[in-house]
Write an enzyme that holds these catalytic residues in place. Structure first.
Site, PDB file in Angstrom:
ATOM      1  N   TYR A 142    -113.966  58.356 -36.494  1.00  0.00           N
ATOM      2  CA  TYR A 142    -115.381  58.689 -36.711  1.00  0.00           C
ATOM      3  C   TYR A 142    -115.759  60.015 -36.058  1.00  0.00           C
ATOM      4  O   TYR A 142    -116.728  60.649 -36.455  1.00  0.00           O
ATOM      5  CB  TYR A 142    -116.290  57.595 -36.138  1.00  0.00           C
ATOM      6  CG  TYR A 142    -116.592  56.467 -37.092  1.00  0.00           C
ATOM      7  CD1 TYR A 142    -115.565  55.723 -37.657  1.00  0.00           C
ATOM      8  CD2 TYR A 142    -117.905  56.144 -37.418  1.00  0.00           C
ATOM      9  CE1 TYR A 142    -115.841  54.690 -38.520  1.00  0.00           C
ATOM     10  CE2 TYR A 142    -118.193  55.103 -38.287  1.00  0.00           C
ATOM     11  CZ  TYR A 142    -117.157  54.378 -38.829  1.00  0.00           C
ATOM     12  OH  TYR A 142    -117.444  53.350 -39.686  1.00  0.00           O
ATOM     13  N   LYS A 192    -102.636  49.563 -36.042  1.00  0.00           N
ATOM     14  CA  LYS A 192    -101.507  49.723 -36.962  1.00  0.00           C
ATOM     15  C   LYS A 192    -100.412  50.477 -36.222  1.00  0.00           C
ATOM     16  O   LYS A 192    -100.079  51.624 -36.556  1.00  0.00           O
ATOM     17  CB  LYS A 192    -101.949  50.490 -38.214  1.00  0.00           C
ATOM     18  CG  LYS A 192    -102.855  49.708 -39.150  1.00  0.00           C
ATOM     19  CD  LYS A 192    -102.107  48.831 -40.146  1.00  0.00           C
ATOM     20  CE  LYS A 192    -101.357  49.646 -41.168  1.00  0.00           C
ATOM     21  NZ  LYS A 192    -100.563  48.755 -42.053  1.00  0.00           N
ATOM     22  N   ASP A 225    -104.064  45.036 -40.860  1.00  0.00           N
ATOM     23  CA  ASP A 225    -104.075  44.499 -42.235  1.00  0.00           C
ATOM     24  C   ASP A 225    -103.767  43.006 -42.227  1.00  0.00           C
ATOM     25  O   ASP A 225    -104.413  42.203 -42.909  1.00  0.00           O
ATOM     26  CB  ASP A 225    -103.108  45.280 -43.142  1.00  0.00           C
ATOM     27  CG  ASP A 225    -101.688  45.355 -42.591  1.00  0.00           C
ATOM     28  OD1 ASP A 225    -101.483  45.134 -41.378  1.00  0.00           O
ATOM     29  OD2 ASP A 225    -100.765  45.647 -43.380  1.00  0.00           O
ATOM     30  N   ASP A 249    -115.060  48.522 -38.022  1.00  0.00           N
ATOM     31  CA  ASP A 249    -116.111  48.600 -39.048  1.00  0.00           C
ATOM     32  C   ASP A 249    -115.773  47.649 -40.195  1.00  0.00           C
ATOM     33  O   ASP A 249    -116.604  46.857 -40.643  1.00  0.00           O
ATOM     34  CB  ASP A 249    -116.206  50.048 -39.545  1.00  0.00           C
ATOM     35  CG  ASP A 249    -117.298  50.227 -40.582  1.00  0.00           C
ATOM     36  OD1 ASP A 249    -118.384  49.639 -40.408  1.00  0.00           O
ATOM     37  OD2 ASP A 249    -117.059  50.941 -41.571  1.00  0.00           O
ATOM     38  N   ASP A 253    -117.293  43.578 -41.012  1.00  0.00           N
ATOM     39  CA  ASP A 253    -117.975  43.193 -42.260  1.00  0.00           C
ATOM     40  C   ASP A 253    -117.318  41.959 -42.853  1.00  0.00           C
ATOM     41  O   ASP A 253    -117.988  41.043 -43.336  1.00  0.00           O
ATOM     42  CB  ASP A 253    -117.907  44.329 -43.302  1.00  0.00           C
ATOM     43  CG  ASP A 253    -119.169  45.179 -43.317  1.00  0.00           C
ATOM     44  OD1 ASP A 253    -119.818  45.286 -42.265  1.00  0.00           O
ATOM     45  OD2 ASP A 253    -119.501  45.736 -44.383  1.00  0.00           O
TER      46      ASP A 253
HETATM   47  C1  IPM Z   1    -121.864  49.889 -39.185  1.00  0.00           C
HETATM   48  C2  IPM Z   1    -122.200  50.818 -40.306  1.00  0.00           C
HETATM   49  C3  IPM Z   1    -122.124  52.244 -39.781  1.00  0.00           C
HETATM   50  C4  IPM Z   1    -120.685  52.519 -39.412  1.00  0.00           C
HETATM   51  C5  IPM Z   1    -122.684  53.305 -40.709  1.00  0.00           C
HETATM   52  C6  IPM Z   1    -124.111  52.998 -41.140  1.00  0.00           C
HETATM   53  C7  IPM Z   1    -122.605  54.668 -40.100  1.00  0.00           C
HETATM   54  O1  IPM Z   1    -121.362  50.583 -41.385  1.00  0.00           O
HETATM   55  O2  IPM Z   1    -122.559  49.929 -38.151  1.00  0.00           O
HETATM   56  O3  IPM Z   1    -120.933  49.099 -39.328  1.00  0.00           O
HETATM   57  O4  IPM Z   1    -119.867  52.887 -40.269  1.00  0.00           O
HETATM   58  O5  IPM Z   1    -120.356  52.363 -38.240  1.00  0.00           O
HETATM   59 MG    MG Z   2    -120.100  48.904 -41.156  1.00  0.00          MG
END
Ligand code: IPM
Ligand code: MG
Length: 368
Positions: A142, A192, A225, A249, A253
């Site tokens: 990032y 990884k 993975d 990230d 999710d």
């Molecule tokens: C998260 C989001 C952020 C990230 C974005 C909005 C920059 O996806 O907080 O997970 O990628 O970290």
């Molecule tokens: Mg995210």
């Protein structure tokens, strides 16, 4: 002594609506539990861009550094899709993370009993699930340099750099081990190391910290993975998952969706101690700004309210009051209160954002 300070950055989309309910909850703790906060508000994301031409004004950044904790709603929306990358709403959030040095991002994925049917996985795979992802938040791909889009011969090349120092790995590993001590004592670290040198270093440093200072922690390592696969195959094998910024990230999710209720999940981003006290901290729901439902009173405020519960626990040493709030939320869910995102197949009439706030305040009153 002055009250602790809370800076609220409601942001865009459903951010202001869900934050309105959080403010009621904050008020309740002031009135009924003698826990008063000095609350102030400012703009972030698209809202800040509209007002100032930047997704985070320098004055707001300075206030965030001063505050005892920051509560953020959500940023972004289709209106801002065509903005230059440097002023996109997300840049405001990334600047807060970087300048507050919020290196440790805690993302719980908890399956609420009342909602176990909502998962896309079989109920027995997720019922009772309670895992915590610790995501490194201020380094890695990032932020690594070089980055950019460059000319190379007669074509362009896009470059980002995965970069981790030993110190960056060390400090986030410690935060995961500390957290694990208050849970099951088990950490699985994901990278990884089979293809990335940064992954090799990550694995080495995490193991070294464990061996030197956390021998009581049961540490395992997994390729990221495989970790993704195991998360959907048998998520309950995990307790604390420690991983880098990009894998975190994606994995968070994935873990969030296992619970079937993205509208329910909070997060905490913690930095180094501020003035020798609690860590610098920013709390935000895992969900985004949901522009498709913004302004309609449909949004679920629970993730944002649970983020305030995390603030009570991690910034203000009020674990009992955090548990009170979490229990109130469990109770309203068990009693059948459902915003639109929680309707599922059984159907029925969803309640509004404000009505969910009402129900939670009533449950808090009943807890006294
Ligand atoms: C998260 C989001 C952020 C990230 C974005 C909005 C920059 O996806 O907080 O997970 O990628 O970290
Ligand atoms: Mg995210």
């Amino acid at each position: 002594m002055a009250n602790p300070s809370l800076l609220i950055l409601a942001g865009d989309g459903i951010g202001p609506e869900v934050m309105a309910q959080v403010k009621r909850v904050i008020g309740w703790f002031g009135d009924k539990r003698n826990l008063a906060f000095d609350v102030s508000e400012d703009l972030v994301g698209g809202a800040a861009y509209d007002a100032h031409g930047t997704p985070l004004h320098d004055d707001t950044m300075a206030r965030a550094l001063e505050a005892d904790a920051v509560l953020l709603g959500a940023v972004g929306g289709p209106k801002y899709d065509d903005l230059d990358f440097s002023v996109k709403p997300e840049r405001g959030l990334l600047r807060l993370r970087k300048e507050m040095d919020l290196f440790s991002n805690l993302r719980p994925a908890q399956c609420f009993d009342a909602l176990a049917d909502f998962s896309s996985l079989k109920k027995d795979v997720v019922a009772g699930l309670d895992i915590m992802i610790v995501r490194e938040l201020t380094s890695g791909v990032y932020f690594g340099e070089p980055r950019g889009i460059f000319e190379e011969g007669n074509e362009r090349v896009g470059i980002n750099t995965q970069r981790y120092t030993e110190g960056e790995i060390d400090r986030v590993a410690r935060s995961a081990f500390e957290l694990a001590r208050r849970r099951s004592g088990k950490v699985c670290s994901m990278e990884k190391a089979n293809v990335m040198e940064s992954g090799i270093l990550w694995r080495e440093v995490v193991q070294k910290v464990r061996d030197a200072d956390y021998p009581d922690i049961e540490l395992s390592h997994m390729y990221a993975d495989n970790g993704a696969m195991q998360l959907v195959r048998a998520p309950k094998q995990f307790d604390v998952i420690l991983t880098d910024n990009l894998f975190g990230d994606i994995l968070s999710d994935c873990a969030a969706m296992l619970t079937g209720s993205l509208g329910m999940l909070p997060s905490a981003s913690l930095g180094a101690p501020k003035d020798g006290g609690p860590p610098r901290a920013l709390y935000e729901p895992v969900h985004g700004s949901a522009p498709d439902i913004a302004g309609q009173g449909k949004a679920n405020p629970i993730a944002c309210i649970l983020s305030f519960a995390m603030a009570l626990r991690y910034s203000f040493d009020q674990g009992d009051e955090a548990a009170r709030l979490e229990a109130a939320i469990e109770k309203v869910l068990a009693d059948g209160a459902r915003t639109a995102d929680l309707m599922g197949e059984e159907g029925g009439m969803p309640i509004s954002t404000t009505e969910m706030g009402d129900a939670i305040l009533a449950a808090l009153d009943a807890s006294l």
